[in-house]
Design an enzyme around this catalytic site. Structure first.
Site, short mmCIF file in Angstrom:
data_model
loop_
_atom_site.label_atom_id
_atom_site.label_comp_id
_atom_site.label_asym_id
_atom_site.label_seq_id
_atom_site.Cartn_x
_atom_site.Cartn_y
_atom_site.Cartn_z
N ASP A 171 -78.98 50.76 24.46
CA ASP A 171 -79.78 51.40 25.50
C ASP A 171 -80.38 52.70 24.97
O ASP A 171 -79.67 53.60 24.52
CB ASP A 171 -78.92 51.72 26.72
CG ASP A 171 -78.27 50.49 27.32
OD1 ASP A 171 -78.91 49.82 28.13
OD2 ASP A 171 -77.11 50.21 26.97
N ASP A 189 -77.71 51.88 18.30
CA ASP A 189 -77.28 51.92 19.68
C ASP A 189 -78.22 50.99 20.46
O ASP A 189 -79.33 50.70 19.99
CB ASP A 189 -77.37 53.36 20.20
CG ASP A 189 -77.01 53.48 21.66
OD1 ASP A 189 -76.03 52.87 22.09
OD2 ASP A 189 -77.74 54.20 22.38
#
Length: 214
Positions: A9, A7
């Protein structure tokens, strides 16, 4: 394992300072004081929806939500490359992955118009095997579609992939794709989150710990 997917952020990159700065600029525009970083940080993985909730108490069902969301995203566009950095220890983790002859990539719910300028600004585009944004597939996470698209582009079997994220939807998507999953406890978890209940294959306190799962 053949590859690791991250992922963006709150897992690969610490973007909370810029996400929060844009929110505070918007609050100032509406006559409100800046919120402290610590108050904003747990919401940083939840995109504009989570940020507008903490910043203005707005929900998607509110009449002003879309206009405020558009205003926020315009402000974020202006500051999003201000100071994004890899999390402490992530550079060593990426080097460790590459030294093992494995590949890595990025799968985020962030729209491509925000993802690519940041990835390119940080020089990650030349190293990542794939960079998949939330609008690259019909459904973003928790659907597995973007994760499966990354595997298709990298020509790898999802069952040979480790996916790492800091939100429950990341783990849900990874499991649905047939991948091994890890929770990044160093990410943007809220006090009310219970990552041990998400069904991941493990939780890591520091990025380098992922190497033990390869």
């Amino acid at each position: 394992m053949q590859a690791v997917l991250f992922d963006f952020d709150g897992t690969l990159v610490d973007t909370a300072p810029d996400l929060g700065y844009a929110l505070n600029l918007q609050r100032a525009r509406h006559g409100l004081e800046f919120l402290p970083d610590a108050a904003i940080r747990p919401y940083a993985s939840h995109g504009s929806r989570g940020l507008l909730e903490i910043g203005f108490g707005l929900l998607p069902t509110d009449a002003s939500f879309e206009a405020m969301r558009s205003e926020y995203l315009d402000l974020y566009t202006q500051v999003m490359t201000r100071q994004p950095v890899l999390f402490d220890g992530m550079a060593d983790a990426l080097e460790g992955i590459e030294q093992r002859g494995l590949r890595w990539g990025i799968v985020t719910n962030k729209p491509r118009r925000f993802t690519m300028p940041m990835v390119e600004h940080m020089g990650l585009d030349v190293r990542a095997g794939a960079v998949i944004s939330g609008d690259d597939a019909p459904q973003p996470k928790p659907s597995p579609q973007t994760l499966l698209l990354a595997c298709e582009r990298m020509q790898i079997d999802p069952q040979t992939v480790l996916y790492i994220g800091d939100a429950e939807r990341d783990i849900q998507a990874g499991k649905a794709a047939g991948m091994k999953t890890l929770v990044a406890l160093f990410g943007y978890l809220a006090a009310t989150d219970n990552p041990q209940a998400w069904g991941a294959d493990g939780c890591i306190q520091q990025p380098q710990e992922l190497l033990a799962y390869l």
